[in-house]
Design a protein around this motif. Structure first.
Motif, short mmCIF file in Angstrom:
data_model
loop_
_atom_site.label_atom_id
_atom_site.label_comp_id
_atom_site.label_asym_id
_atom_site.label_seq_id
_atom_site.Cartn_x
_atom_site.Cartn_y
_atom_site.Cartn_z
N ILE A 13 9.53 9.62 -6.59
CA ILE A 13 10.70 9.57 -7.46
C ILE A 13 10.40 10.29 -8.78
N ASP A 14 11.46 10.57 -9.54
CA ASP A 14 11.30 11.27 -10.82
C ASP A 14 11.36 10.33 -12.02
N VAL A 40 0.82 -1.21 0.00
CA VAL A 40 0.00 0.00 0.00
C VAL A 40 0.86 1.26 0.00
N LYS A 41 2.14 1.14 0.41
CA LYS A 41 3.02 2.31 0.45
C LYS A 41 3.93 2.42 -0.77
N VAL A 42 3.92 1.39 -1.61
CA VAL A 42 4.77 1.42 -2.80
C VAL A 42 4.38 2.58 -3.72
N PHE A 43 3.09 2.85 -3.84
CA PHE A 43 2.66 3.90 -4.76
C PHE A 43 3.06 5.28 -4.25
N ASP A 44 3.10 5.47 -2.93
CA ASP A 44 3.59 6.74 -2.37
C ASP A 44 5.07 6.91 -2.71
N VAL A 98 5.53 -2.06 -14.28
CA VAL A 98 4.15 -1.70 -14.66
C VAL A 98 3.54 -0.79 -13.60
N GLU A 99 3.79 -1.08 -12.33
CA GLU A 99 3.26 -0.24 -11.25
C GLU A 99 3.84 1.16 -11.33
N ALA A 100 5.13 1.27 -11.64
CA ALA A 100 5.75 2.59 -11.78
C ALA A 100 5.12 3.36 -12.94
N MET A 101 4.89 2.68 -14.04
CA MET A 101 4.28 3.32 -15.20
C MET A 101 2.85 3.77 -14.90
N SER A 102 2.18 3.01 -14.04
CA SER A 102 0.81 3.38 -13.67
C SER A 102 0.75 4.67 -12.87
N ARG A 103 1.91 5.10 -12.34
CA ARG A 103 1.99 6.38 -11.61
C ARG A 103 2.56 7.48 -12.51
N GLY A 104 2.65 7.17 -13.81
CA GLY A 104 3.15 8.16 -14.76
C GLY A 104 4.65 8.37 -14.69
#
Length: 383
Positions: A283-284, A274-278, A300-306
């Motif tokens: 990060i940049d 749950v904290k991975v997305f925060d 994929v999760e990183a890409m989902s955060r743009g």
């Protein structure tokens, strides 16, 4: 149904905790398809390094666990093989997640007993073993051969990639490409916040790179990023590297010290999902420097955060990224050259591209595709 994999479950005071992505949520899928589920895998006794994992409530409670000691050797391998044979005999449906030695043995007995089985291919055994250790290089050719032979005749195969694993381990049976990534609903506000973050970047502040992966697994490749930012910072650039992931980080700490970037490399430890997305929102640029992957969930999760994203030419990574931002495995020079191209225009373009690509991993669509395939397998096995 019995599910075979080499996953390590952590035992502590009579309870079992997942050391990765095989959790109650994932197992619920199998319960929906098969009813009662048993998981045949590895058991590892808890140590102080597992305290965070245990405290974050990663307990597995909704399936039966049939576990063996992780230190399988010649003395006890016969016992383990006998145990696998008995497990196959006593279950109606056999599901194997590869690469896995247990899986190869299980398939052998499933074929002898004329039981239908389904194989999930989540990674490449050649890459996994070859990049692991000297011992792994000895094992790699055998695992590649037996995996390829096994999948050729498998009746049902689920690949997590769309191209890479299918090319390397083709099957004559029925198959689908279906990622195992589970993303929360992608709100448009996520991309808007990312674009605002990029527009507000200050030239004097460091550009923060990030990787989510175990820090004690050499083939994850974080050392090459550390060496690259050392080279770049010595040339006048300003990069930091934030690593999220469990395991002993001493080797990577030593690399950072030797490269003179101790103050630029930050180890955040294993983060609750749950904290991975925060973390990703902080990060940049996300970078996946692995030497072995299937289709990396973390990317994929990183890409989902743009997140503008870079990655190595490994497994299914090139299926996800802009080909201009893919580098040769282990190449510090290519990582450095790509990072030199980073500017606001590139980051804005890649942020939008990443977010759009991540939308292909819509949970409802993937669940429907996966469910239809597994139900076909169940009905065929019943017949």
């Amino acid at each position: 149904m019995i599910f075979f994999h080499s996953h390590k479950f952590i035992s502590d005071n009579g309870k079992y905790y997942t050391s990765g992505s095989l959790n109650n949520g994932v197992f619920q899928r199998y319960l929906n398809w098969f009813g009662e589920v048993t998981v045949f895998a590895n058991e590892l006794s808890a140590t102080k390094d597992h305290a965070k994992l245990i405290n974050d409530n990663n307990e597995v409670t909704n399936v039966n666990l049939d576990l063996v000691n992780t230190k399988v050797n010649l003395r006890n391998s016969i016992t383990v093989i006998r145990k696998i044979k008995e497990a196959v005999y006593s279950h109606d449906y056999i599901v194997i997640r590869m690469p896995s030695f247990y899986g190869i043995v299980a398939i052998r007995y499933a074929e002898k007993m004329n039981k239908k089985y389904l194989v999930e291919v989540v990674g490449c055994p050649w890459d996994a073993f070859w990049n692991h250790s000297l011992k792994g290089k000895i094992i790699a050719p055998f695992m590649w051969f037996f995996t390829r032979k096994t999948l050729k005749d498998a009746p049902y195969v689920v690949y997590v990639t769309n191209e890479f694993l299918q090319r390397r381990y083709p099957t004559k049976g029925k198959s689908i490409g279906c990622s195992d990534v589970v993303l929360p609903k992608l709100e448009k506000g996520i991309l808007k916040k990312r674009l605002e973050k990029i527009n507000l970047l200050e030239k004097r502040k460091p550009i923060i790179l990030g990787t989510t992966a175990a820090v004690n697994v050499r083939y994850k490749g974080q050392e090459y990023v550390i060496k690259a930012i050392s080279k770049l910072n010595n040339e006048g650039h300003n990069f930091e590297y934030h690593l999220a992931g469990g395991g002993d980080n001493q080797y990577l700490k030593n690399v950072a010290k030797e490269c003179g970037v101790e103050d630029k490399v930050f180890f955040l430890g294993a983060l609750p999902h749950v904290k991975v997305f925060d973390y990703l929102d902080n990060i940049d640029i996300y970078i996946q420097p692995s030497k072995q992957e299937g289709l990396p969930r973390a990317l994929v999760e990183a890409m989902s955060r743009g997140c503008p994203s870079l990655g190595s030419k490994t497994g299914g990574i090139p299926e996800l990224l802009n080909k201009e931002f893919i580098f040769k495995n282990g190449s510090v020079e290519e990582i450095s050259e790509l990072l030199k191209k980073v500017d606001e225009k590139m980051m804005l373009f890649e942020a939008e591209r990443s977010f759009k690509k991540a939308n292909e991993f819509n949970k409802e669509l993937l669940d429907k595709k996966r469910t239809n395939f597994y139900l076909k397998f169940v009905r065929n096995a019943e017949i």
